[in-house]
Every structure is written in C-alpha cells, then in structure tokens.
Scaffold this motif. Structure first.
Motif, PDB file in Angstrom:
ATOM      1  N   PHE A  37       0.835  -1.212   0.000  1.00 37.29           N
ATOM      2  CA  PHE A  37       0.000   0.000   0.000  1.00 37.29           C
ATOM      3  C   PHE A  37       0.867   1.258   0.000  1.00 37.29           C
ATOM      4  N   ALA A  38       1.938   1.221   0.801  1.00 38.91           N
ATOM      5  CA  ALA A  38       2.829   2.385   0.878  1.00 38.91           C
ATOM      6  C   ALA A  38       3.517   2.619  -0.463  1.00 38.91           C
ATOM      7  N   ALA A  39       3.953   1.525  -1.114  1.00 33.33           N
ATOM      8  CA  ALA A  39       4.656   1.641  -2.400  1.00 33.33           C
ATOM      9  C   ALA A  39       3.739   2.179  -3.493  1.00 33.33           C
ATOM     10  N   ALA A  40       2.460   1.819  -3.426  1.00 35.64           N
ATOM     11  CA  ALA A  40       1.504   2.237  -4.467  1.00 35.64           C
ATOM     12  C   ALA A  40       0.745   3.511  -4.102  1.00 35.64           C
ATOM     13  N   ASP A  41       1.084   4.115  -2.966  1.00 36.01           N
ATOM     14  CA  ASP A  41       0.401   5.339  -2.513  1.00 36.01           C
ATOM     15  C   ASP A  41      -1.103   5.132  -2.356  1.00 36.01           C
ATOM     16  N   VAL A  42      -1.486   3.997  -1.819  1.00 33.87           N
ATOM     17  CA  VAL A  42      -2.909   3.675  -1.642  1.00 33.87           C
ATOM     18  C   VAL A  42      -3.480   4.475  -0.471  1.00 33.87           C
ATOM     19  N   GLU A  43      -4.654   5.083  -0.686  1.00 26.94           N
ATOM     20  CA  GLU A  43      -5.297   5.870   0.372  1.00 26.94           C
ATOM     21  C   GLU A  43      -6.563   5.212   0.901  1.00 26.94           C
ATOM     22  N   LEU A  44      -7.151   4.308   0.107  1.00 24.33           N
ATOM     23  CA  LEU A  44      -8.405   3.654   0.496  1.00 24.33           C
ATOM     24  C   LEU A  44      -8.302   2.165   0.200  1.00 24.33           C
ATOM     25  N   VAL A  45      -8.644   1.342   1.177  1.00 27.18           N
ATOM     26  CA  VAL A  45      -8.653  -0.116   1.001  1.00 27.18           C
ATOM     27  C   VAL A  45     -10.082  -0.608   1.174  1.00 27.18           C
ATOM     28  N   LEU A  46     -10.544  -1.445   0.242  1.00 25.00           N
ATOM     29  CA  LEU A  46     -11.898  -2.002   0.291  1.00 25.00           C
ATOM     30  C   LEU A  46     -11.802  -3.500   0.568  1.00 25.00           C
ATOM     31  N   VAL A  47     -12.516  -3.957   1.567  1.00 20.93           N
ATOM     32  CA  VAL A  47     -12.563  -5.384   1.889  1.00 20.93           C
ATOM     33  C   VAL A  47     -13.966  -5.882   1.567  1.00 20.93           C
ATOM     34  N   ASP A  48     -14.063  -6.842   0.641  1.00 19.03           N
ATOM     35  CA  ASP A  48     -15.378  -7.321   0.212  1.00 19.03           C
ATOM     36  C   ASP A  48     -15.893  -8.362   1.201  1.00 19.03           C
ATOM     37  N   GLY A  49     -16.394  -7.881   2.307  1.00 23.08           N
ATOM     38  CA  GLY A  49     -16.910  -8.763   3.343  1.00 23.08           C
ATOM     39  C   GLY A  49     -17.100  -7.956   4.612  1.00 23.08           C
ATOM     40  N   PRO A  50     -17.570  -8.610   5.681  1.00 23.88           N
ATOM     41  CA  PRO A  50     -17.774  -7.874   6.938  1.00 23.88           C
ATOM     42  C   PRO A  50     -16.453  -7.636   7.665  1.00 23.88           C
TER      43      PRO A  50
END
Length: 399
Positions: A50-63
């Motif tokens: 995530f840090a390498a790709a500059d990710v700001e939002l993570v989506l988890v498809d589940g509870p």
C-alpha cells in the motif's frame, strides 16, 4: 466462486466516482483474527504494498468489525471500507429523490451507530452529571449514540411524510385503471436499458452497479393500445446490508403494487443462476404475493455465442413465462410486449357485493385494488358494484 465475487467487488468500487483502482486480489484466510482480520505476516506485506503504491483507500469485500477496521486503519495508515460501507457510499452518491436521500441517511446512521468505536479516541471520557445525584455522568460514546438515535427519530418522521405522499400518489394511480409492470433484477442486469427501450425514456443506463437507485415510472402503450405503467427499481445484490434492506423497503413497495413482475436476468453472466436466487430471496422477504404473475426476461442475449443463444431461444419458445431478449438491440421485445399484453388483458366481470359495516378490511381492499365502480350505503352496510378479474376475485375471497 471467489473470482466472480472479486469481479463484482471491483465493479462496486468502479461505481464510486473519482476512484482509481490500483489493484485487487483474493486473500486466503486460514483463520480470521478477531483484532486485525489478517495474520501479522499478511498485514506487514500489504502495508508495504500500500505504501509503495500510494494507496489511500482499502476495500474489503466482506464484513469487517469496528475493532478490526480501527486497528487496520491505524496499522496501514489508510481509510478502510467493508462491503456494507462501500454500498452505503455508492447509495449516498446516487440518491436523487427526497425519499432516496432520507433512506440512505437512515441506513448510514444505523451502520455508524455500531462503529463508533473506531471514530473516537476519547470514548472513555465522561461528561459530568448535573450535580443533583453526583453520578459519574454520561460517557462520550453514550452521548454520541444518543445523538445518532435522536437523528434517526427525526429522519424517520420525515420519511413517514414522504412515504405518505407516495401512498397518496399510488392511491391516485389506482383510480386510473392502468396496470403496473415492475422491473426487478440483480444490479447491472440491464433493467434501465430495457426500461428505456420500452418507454422511450432516457433514464441513466450504464454498465455500472447501482446505476438506478430511485424508482422511476413511465407510461407504456402495448401493441393492443392498452396502457400500462412501467416501474424501474433499484438493483438487488447478494449480501445486501441489512440496514439497506429495511431502509429501501419503501422504494421497493412499487413491486408489491405490481400486476406483473418482470425479473430481468443478465443471462450472459457466469453466475446468473446465483443472482436469480438472490433476487428471489429478496422478493420473498418483501412479501411479494405469489399470485402476482412473473416473467423471467433473459437479457443480453447479444453477448452470447451463437450456439448458446440458439439453445436459449429454443427454451424460450418452449417455456411459458421465459423471454430471451436484448434490451440493447431490441431483439425479442415485440414477443415480450405481446406476452405482457396477453397477461394483463384479463377478462373482467361486474358484480354487486354486499358488505356489513364491520367488514372494513374487505371494503378497504376493494378500494385499494381500484375495482369499485359505485358504492351506496344500505341499512346493514354497503353495496358495491365491482369490476374485477378472476385473479382479483380469488384474492378477495381468500381474505
């Protein structure tokens, strides 16, 4: 299959505006960790990516539990949404009518109330009491929950007024003897494209999940000249958040009023059978009357390979209630309209019914169905001249 579930999750993410999808993958979970969902090794690996790709939002498809969400956001330094949170975000972006906006707010507050733990760092602090009894006062989390509960009560009052207005509109439509045909189906099955093709309207129709959120209604003239009202509804989806099932019941009430339901299926989708089962489950939970006729409209036949398409068209010809169409090209639409016409063009008979004063439920049902032509008061109750179909007569006799 996990691959199809992931594809649907990516489509959900793509439905949010201004969101660039950096990547997606299936993460195997041998054991769900109560505090962090994933194991420590996977968490460290994902953090680096995530840090390498500059990710700001993570989506988890589940509870994801509130504690897991708080811990993962802190560990990864990102915002995290689970499936319910993502669907709520999409609905909030799409709602246009007053009712739609209120329903989304109501669902979001119900969801937020269970997740206060992640949003605050001061939840253990207590506010002092008024000094009358010297108690410990009210914790911040209790105050926040109370504020949410008060907002929920306020929105429910506003929603009740809107629903009452919609009921008045429905009552007015019942006086006009136009049958209602409701389109239902899994999200992105092509309902809005079919709606536009049948009505000549220009409802938003995109290859996108939840392109339609608020119900839309238009008049349609069938080949015989008979007029019907066609209703486009919000798309269904598997694992629909329970808050939304409850909040959108009013939006789907048009389905309960329908004289005919068209279940639109994306017949080219690899999980079309599973999607159809999800739609059936939601219709059942809504309490749709089993006596209401339903067609299965197998849409998107233009996407099928010729041999499979021919096999479906043969099955269509042999199976009553199934219609293979392409909403995009118009193929199969004339036969579908003829079938709708034949189903709704039921013979009706006129008859007099005498009801005692105490039969309020039966009298209200007759008026609600719009079959009462004339009503006079007698010494014992009411005499009603009704004009109804055999299906309506059978339904009345089963009350």
């Amino acid at each position: 299959m996990p691959e199809h579930a992931l594809a649907e999750a990516v489509s959900l993410a793509a439905a949010l505006p201004n969101l660039e999808i950096a990547g997606s993958e299936i993460v195997r979970l041998p054991k769900v960790q109560p505090g962090m969902l994933f194991g420590s090794g996977k968490i460290a690996e994902l953090k680096a990516r995530f840090a390498a790709a500059d990710v700001e939002l993570v989506l988890v498809d589940g509870p994801v539990s509130p504690v897991q969400q708080r811990n993962l956001e802190k560990e990864w330094g990102v915002k995290l949404l689970d499936r319910t949170g993502l669907i709520l975000e999409i609905f909030a972006d799409r709602a246009r009518t007053r009712e739609g906006v209120l329903q989304v707010e109501l669902a979001a507050l119900s969801y937020q109330r269970t997740r206060l733990v992640r949003a605050w760092t001061h939840l253990e602090r207590q506010r002092g009491g008024l000094g009358f009894v010297g108690g410990p006062g009210e914790t911040q989390i209790e105050a926040d929950r109370r504020a949410i509960d008060e907002e929920v009560v306020k929105i429910r009052r506003q929603l009740a007024k809107v629903v009452k207005t919609r009921e008045l509109h429905r009552a007015a439509r019942r006086k006009v003897p136009f049958p209602i045909v409701a389109l239902v189906g899994y999200t992105n099955a092509g309902k809005s494209t079919l709606f536009n093709r049948m009505t000549g309207a220009e409802v938003l129709a995109k290859d996108m999940l939840f392109a339609t959120l608020d119900p839309t209604m238009r008049g349609v003239e069938l080949p015989s000249g008979k007029k019907v009202i066609l209703s486009d509804t919000v798309g269904f989806i598997s694992d629909l958040p329970t808050q939304l099932v409850a909040a959108f019941r009013a939006t789907l009430e048009e389905v309960l009023e329908a004289d005919l339901i068209l279940h639109v299926r994306d017949i080219a989708h690899p999980e079309t059978e599973e999607q159809a089962a999800d739609v059936s489950d939601i219709l059942e939970s809504l309490g749709v009357d089993e006596d209401v006729p339903m067609f299965e409209v197998w849409n998107k036949i233009d996407l099928l390979a010729p041999p499979l398409r021919e096999a479906l068209e043969v099955q269509d010809a042999r199976t009553p209630g199934i219609h293979a169409v392409s909403a995009l090209t118009g193929e199969g639409l004339p036969a579908l309209l003829e079938a709708i016409n034949g189903t709704l063009d039921e013979p009706r008979e006129e008859t007099n019914i005498d009801l005692p004063f105490q039969a309020g439920k039966e009298r209200a049902w007759l008026h609600r169905e719009g079959v009462v032509q004339k009503e006079t008061e007698t010494s014992d109750g009411f005499r009603l001249l009704v004009r109804w179909s055999a299906r309506q007569k059978a339904a009345f006799e089963s009350l």
